[in-house]
Structure formats: structure tokens, C-alpha cells
Motif scaffolding. Structure first.
Motif, PDB file in Angstrom:
ATOM      1  N   LEU A  58       0.839  -1.198   0.000  1.00  0.00           N
ATOM      2  CA  LEU A  58       0.000   0.000   0.000  1.00  0.00           C
ATOM      3  C   LEU A  58       0.876   1.251   0.000  1.00  0.00           C
ATOM      4  CD1 LEU A  58      -2.621  -1.162   2.648  1.00  0.00           C
ATOM      5  CD2 LEU A  58      -3.081  -0.774   0.215  1.00  0.00           C
ATOM      6  N   GLY A  59       0.633   2.114  -0.942  1.00  0.00           N
ATOM      7  CA  GLY A  59       1.379   3.359  -1.024  1.00  0.00           C
ATOM      8  C   GLY A  59       2.769   3.214  -1.606  1.00  0.00           C
ATOM      9  N   SER A  60       3.147   2.007  -2.042  1.00  0.00           N
ATOM     10  CA  SER A  60       4.481   1.779  -2.601  1.00  0.00           C
ATOM     11  C   SER A  60       4.401   1.517  -4.097  1.00  0.00           C
ATOM     12  CB  SER A  60       5.152   0.583  -1.914  1.00  0.00           C
ATOM     13  OG  SER A  60       5.301   0.821  -0.525  1.00  0.00           O
ATOM     14  N   ALA A  61       5.488   1.759  -4.783  1.00  0.00           N
ATOM     15  CA  ALA A  61       5.538   1.533  -6.223  1.00  0.00           C
ATOM     16  C   ALA A  61       5.579   0.042  -6.533  1.00  0.00           C
ATOM     17  CB  ALA A  61       6.763   2.224  -6.818  1.00  0.00           C
ATOM     18  N   ALA A  62       5.051  -0.337  -7.672  1.00  0.00           N
ATOM     19  CA  ALA A  62       5.070  -1.732  -8.103  1.00  0.00           C
ATOM     20  C   ALA A  62       6.495  -2.251  -8.148  1.00  0.00           C
ATOM     21  CB  ALA A  62       4.422  -1.864  -9.479  1.00  0.00           C
ATOM     22  N   ALA A  63       6.680  -3.480  -7.660  1.00  0.00           N
ATOM     23  CA  ALA A  63       7.960  -4.191  -7.672  1.00  0.00           C
ATOM     24  C   ALA A  63       8.960  -3.644  -6.667  1.00  0.00           C
ATOM     25  CB  ALA A  63       8.580  -4.208  -9.062  1.00  0.00           C
ATOM     26  N   SER A  64       8.555  -2.689  -5.820  1.00  0.00           N
ATOM     27  CA  SER A  64       9.481  -2.118  -4.849  1.00  0.00           C
ATOM     28  C   SER A  64       9.408  -2.801  -3.490  1.00  0.00           C
ATOM     29  CB  SER A  64       9.212  -0.617  -4.679  1.00  0.00           C
ATOM     30  OG  SER A  64       7.957  -0.393  -4.034  1.00  0.00           O
ATOM     31  N   VAL A  65       8.451  -3.729  -3.318  1.00  0.00           N
ATOM     32  CA  VAL A  65       8.255  -4.395  -2.025  1.00  0.00           C
ATOM     33  C   VAL A  65       8.548  -5.887  -2.208  1.00  0.00           C
ATOM     34  CG1 VAL A  65       6.623  -4.862  -0.156  1.00  0.00           C
ATOM     35  CG2 VAL A  65       6.471  -2.709  -1.431  1.00  0.00           C
ATOM     36  N   PRO A  66       9.693  -6.373  -1.766  1.00  0.00           N
ATOM     37  CA  PRO A  66      10.063  -7.769  -2.001  1.00  0.00           C
ATOM     38  C   PRO A  66       9.042  -8.786  -1.503  1.00  0.00           C
ATOM     39  CG  PRO A  66      11.988  -6.534  -1.300  1.00  0.00           C
ATOM     40  CD  PRO A  66      10.805  -5.612  -1.148  1.00  0.00           C
ATOM     41  N   SER A  67       8.353  -8.479  -0.405  1.00  0.00           N
ATOM     42  CA  SER A  67       7.390  -9.453   0.125  1.00  0.00           C
ATOM     43  C   SER A  67       6.252  -9.731  -0.843  1.00  0.00           C
ATOM     44  CB  SER A  67       6.821  -8.963   1.458  1.00  0.00           C
ATOM     45  OG  SER A  67       6.031  -7.786   1.293  1.00  0.00           O
ATOM     46  N   MET A  68       6.021  -8.832  -1.807  1.00  0.00           N
ATOM     47  CA  MET A  68       4.933  -9.027  -2.765  1.00  0.00           C
ATOM     48  C   MET A  68       5.364  -9.803  -3.998  1.00  0.00           C
ATOM     49  SD  MET A  68       2.838  -5.429  -2.789  1.00  0.00           S
ATOM     50  CE  MET A  68       1.493  -6.164  -3.742  1.00  0.00           C
ATOM     51  N   TRP A  69       6.651  -9.900  -4.243  1.00  0.00           N
ATOM     52  CA  TRP A  69       7.126 -10.497  -5.494  1.00  0.00           C
ATOM     53  C   TRP A  69       6.552 -11.897  -5.759  1.00  0.00           C
ATOM     54  CZ3 TRP A  69      13.072  -9.136  -5.060  1.00  0.00           C
ATOM     55  CH2 TRP A  69      13.228  -7.755  -5.183  1.00  0.00           C
ATOM     56  N   PRO A  70       6.439 -12.785  -4.743  1.00  0.00           N
ATOM     57  CA  PRO A  70       5.929 -14.134  -5.031  1.00  0.00           C
ATOM     58  C   PRO A  70       4.473 -14.163  -5.485  1.00  0.00           C
ATOM     59  CG  PRO A  70       7.092 -14.072  -2.922  1.00  0.00           C
ATOM     60  CD  PRO A  70       6.866 -12.652  -3.331  1.00  0.00           C
ATOM     61  N   TYR A  71       3.752 -13.056  -5.297  1.00  0.00           N
ATOM     62  CA  TYR A  71       2.314 -13.071  -5.571  1.00  0.00           C
ATOM     63  C   TYR A  71       1.949 -12.407  -6.898  1.00  0.00           C
ATOM     64  CZ  TYR A  71       2.734 -14.223  -0.694  1.00  0.00           C
ATOM     65  OH  TYR A  71       3.124 -14.813   0.481  1.00  0.00           O
ATOM     66  N   TYR A  72       2.925 -11.830  -7.576  1.00  0.00           N
ATOM     67  CA  TYR A  72       2.661 -11.273  -8.899  1.00  0.00           C
ATOM     68  C   TYR A  72       2.452 -12.409  -9.900  1.00  0.00           C
ATOM     69  CZ  TYR A  72       4.508  -6.706  -7.324  1.00  0.00           C
ATOM     70  OH  TYR A  72       4.723  -5.520  -6.676  1.00  0.00           O
ATOM     71  N   THR A  73       1.504 -12.224 -10.801  1.00  0.00           N
ATOM     72  CA  THR A  73       1.293 -13.186 -11.885  1.00  0.00           C
ATOM     73  C   THR A  73       1.466 -12.538 -13.256  1.00  0.00           C
ATOM     74  OG1 THR A  73      -1.096 -12.743 -11.883  1.00  0.00           O
ATOM     75  CG2 THR A  73      -0.319 -14.557 -10.504  1.00  0.00           C
ATOM     76  N   THR A  74       1.688 -11.232 -13.289  1.00  0.00           N
ATOM     77  CA  THR A  74       1.872 -10.527 -14.553  1.00  0.00           C
ATOM     78  C   THR A  74       3.253 -10.843 -15.119  1.00  0.00           C
ATOM     79  OG1 THR A  74       0.445  -8.709 -13.842  1.00  0.00           O
ATOM     80  CG2 THR A  74       1.980  -8.252 -15.654  1.00  0.00           C
ATOM     81  N   PRO A  75       3.341 -11.334 -16.348  1.00  0.00           N
ATOM     82  CA  PRO A  75       4.650 -11.621 -16.944  1.00  0.00           C
ATOM     83  C   PRO A  75       5.504 -10.362 -17.018  1.00  0.00           C
ATOM     84  CG  PRO A  75       2.878 -12.590 -18.249  1.00  0.00           C
ATOM     85  CD  PRO A  75       2.232 -11.676 -17.253  1.00  0.00           C
ATOM     86  N   THR A  76       6.790 -10.507 -16.717  1.00  0.00           N
ATOM     87  CA  THR A  76       7.702  -9.374 -16.797  1.00  0.00           C
ATOM     88  C   THR A  76       9.111  -9.873 -17.077  1.00  0.00           C
ATOM     89  OG1 THR A  76       8.662  -7.494 -15.602  1.00  0.00           O
ATOM     90  CG2 THR A  76       8.028  -9.401 -14.299  1.00  0.00           C
ATOM     91  N   ASP A  77       9.870  -9.076 -17.802  1.00  0.00           N
ATOM     92  CA  ASP A  77      11.280  -9.396 -18.035  1.00  0.00           C
ATOM     93  C   ASP A  77      12.165  -8.520 -17.154  1.00  0.00           C
ATOM     94  OD1 ASP A  77      10.976  -6.941 -19.177  1.00  0.00           O
ATOM     95  OD2 ASP A  77      11.643  -7.513 -21.192  1.00  0.00           O
ATOM     96  N   GLY A  78      11.581  -7.958 -16.105  1.00  0.00           N
ATOM     97  CA  GLY A  78      12.311  -7.095 -15.199  1.00  0.00           C
ATOM     98  C   GLY A  78      11.921  -5.640 -15.299  1.00  0.00           C
ATOM     99  N   ARG A  79      11.036  -5.337 -16.254  1.00  0.00           N
ATOM    100  CA  ARG A  79      10.576  -3.959 -16.402  1.00  0.00           C
ATOM    101  C   ARG A  79       9.160  -3.815 -15.848  1.00  0.00           C
ATOM    102  NH1 ARG A  79      11.713  -3.218 -22.703  1.00  0.00           N
ATOM    103  NH2 ARG A  79      10.946  -5.370 -22.639  1.00  0.00           N
ATOM    104  N   VAL A  80       8.866  -2.630 -15.316  1.00  0.00           N
ATOM    105  CA  VAL A  80       7.545  -2.366 -14.745  1.00  0.00           C
ATOM    106  C   VAL A  80       6.611  -1.884 -15.854  1.00  0.00           C
ATOM    107  CG1 VAL A  80       6.234  -1.015 -13.068  1.00  0.00           C
ATOM    108  CG2 VAL A  80       8.540  -1.804 -12.504  1.00  0.00           C
ATOM    109  N   THR A  81       5.515  -2.583 -16.051  1.00  0.00           N
ATOM    110  CA  THR A  81       4.534  -2.218 -17.057  1.00  0.00           C
ATOM    111  C   THR A  81       3.269  -1.710 -16.389  1.00  0.00           C
ATOM    112  OG1 THR A  81       3.587  -4.436 -17.083  1.00  0.00           O
ATOM    113  CG2 THR A  81       5.425  -4.013 -18.603  1.00  0.00           C
ATOM    114  N   HIS A  82       2.379  -1.146 -17.192  1.00  0.00           N
ATOM    115  CA  HIS A  82       1.080  -0.719 -16.664  1.00  0.00           C
ATOM    116  C   HIS A  82       0.330  -1.912 -16.072  1.00  0.00           C
ATOM    117  CE1 HIS A  82       1.540   3.314 -17.984  1.00  0.00           C
ATOM    118  NE2 HIS A  82       1.342   3.092 -19.264  1.00  0.00           N
ATOM    119  N   ALA A  83       0.448  -3.076 -16.704  1.00  0.00           N
ATOM    120  CA  ALA A  83      -0.242  -4.269 -16.200  1.00  0.00           C
ATOM    121  C   ALA A  83       0.282  -4.662 -14.829  1.00  0.00           C
ATOM    122  CB  ALA A  83      -0.077  -5.426 -17.189  1.00  0.00           C
TER     123      ALA A  83
END
Length: 219
Positions: A58-83
Motif C-alpha cells: 500500500l502506497g508503494s511503487a510496483a515491484a518495490s516491495v520484495p514481500s509481494m514479489w511471489p504473488y505477482y502473476t503478470t509476466p515481466t522481463d524485469g521492467r515495470v509495465t502498466h499491467a
């Protein structure tokens, strides 16, 4: 407008996300669901530590909180997308919404506007105050401003045990980042909030009486 990457620094995704039979990723809010309740092996729903990890976003930028990383399902090659930004926002709000709730706070066919209208009918708060809060929310311009407003609204839905369709919210958060689609989302939320009115005379009378004796402002 394309969903082009606009930042770097997101984690490289190394594991395949779990998928439905048609190849779609299984979003976190579906992970412990079965029909209208929780899976038999998880009768209490998502573990508290997982929801806490989501709320950390909450209140943090996408991909900036390590505890959330395991729960992302959006494909990424390391770049932050709108999705990815949309999924980050939806996950964080879901973690807030599901906190301490025994029933699932994700429910199909309950878009945001309809959920907020249901909150209005519960008469827990002043209708005029809630109208102002909803108007301020839909007038947000960028995604960070919208997520901030939603972060203030979700606890009210949680207190009333009103669920949301997080698949729809995820789509709306993605569309919000595209100028040509944002106004469509605004109109959709507005119509859901104002058109889903009482359907019979008894409900109309109850709502009218509630307006005469308004409750406190939503927090």
C-alpha cells in the motif's frame, strides 16, 4: 495506447505462474477460493502473513516491495509495465480488504460502483459524505492518486463485509492508466453507483428515512 514498459528495477520472473486450464494466470484472490467459499484445506482463507505481505505494498511503487514479489502473476522481463502496476495495486487493496474477514472479499459480478452503492444503502455513513468521497475518488487522475483514494474506501467496505470483483477492479486499474480509457471507467463506476438504486417502494422508503438521520462520515 500500448502497455509499454516505463521503468526498470522489477524482479526478473523466474517461476511459471500457476494458470487456469485456458492458460490464464491464477490471480492471488482466487488461490484459496472454491465455489462460494474457501478450499477445504484452507477453511480460514488466505494466511495472515500473506495478506500482511500484500498490504505492505500500500502506497508503494510496483515491484518495490520484495514481500509481494511471489504473488505477482503478470509476466515481466524485469521492467515495470502498466499491467504490473495494476496488479500491484489490486493485490495491495485485496490484502487490506480481506484482512480479518472470514468470508471471501472477492466475488464475481460486484464491480466497484455497485459495491459502493451497497455501502450507501447500508446507512452506516452519511449518504452525502459518501457521495463526496466517491466523487473525489473517480476524479483522481493518475493511478497513484486513485489507489490512495481507494485505500481510504476499502476499510469501509471491509467493515460492512461488502466484497468486490477483483478481476474487474484489476482491469479498471489497468485502463485507468490509459487516458483514452479512463473516462470510460469513470462513467462505468458512476452509473453503477447511482443507477443501482432501490428496486421497490419499501427500499426507497428505508433509504429516504436513512437520509433524514445520516450516520457518521466514512473514515
Amino acid at each position: 495506447m500500448t502497455d509499454a514498459p516505463h521503468s526498470t528495477g522489477a524482479p526478473q520472473k523466474t517461476d511459471e505462474a500457476a494458470t487456469e486450464g485456458d492458460g490464464r494466470p491464477i490471480r492471488y484472490w482466487h488461490r484459496y477460493r472454491k465455489e462460494n467459499g474457501w478450499r477445504g484445506d484452507m477453511p480460514g482463507g488466505p494466511p495472515g502473513e500473506e495478506l500482511a505481505a500484500l498490504r505492505a505494498g500500500l502506497g508503494s511503487a510496483a515491484a518495490s516491495v520484495p514481500s509481494m514479489w511471489p504473488y505477482y502473476t503478470t509476466p515481466t522481463d524485469g521492467r515495470v509495465t502498466h499491467a504490473l502496476e495494476a496488479e500491484h495495486g489490486a493485490l495491495a487493496l485485496y490484502g487490506l480488504h480481506q484482512q480479518s474477514q472470514s468470508t471471501p472479499m472477492h466475488r464475481r459480478h460486484v464491480p466497484l460502483g455497485r459495491a459502493l452503492h451497497e455501502l450507501r444503502l447500508r446507512e452506516r455513513f452519511s449518504s452525502d459524505a459518501l457521495d463526496r468521497r466517491v466523487a473525489a475518488t473517480v476524479e483522481s487522475e493518475g493511478l497513484p492518486a486513485l489507489l490512495y483514494r481507494l485505500r481510504m474506501m476499502i476499510p469501509n467496505l471491509r467493515a460492512a463485509a461488502i466484497p468486490l470483483d477483483y478481476d474487474v477492479l484489476l482491469r479498471d486499474l489497468s485502463d485507468w492508466q490509459k487516458t483514452d480509457l479512463r473516462q470510460r471507467v469513470r462513467r462505468r463506476w458512476g452509473l453503477q453507483y447511482y443507477v443501482w438504486g432501490p428496486q421497490n417502494a419499501k427500499d426507497r422508503e428505508k433509504t429516504s428515512q436513512g437520509r433524514q438521520q445520516p450516520g457518521p462520515d466514512p473514515a
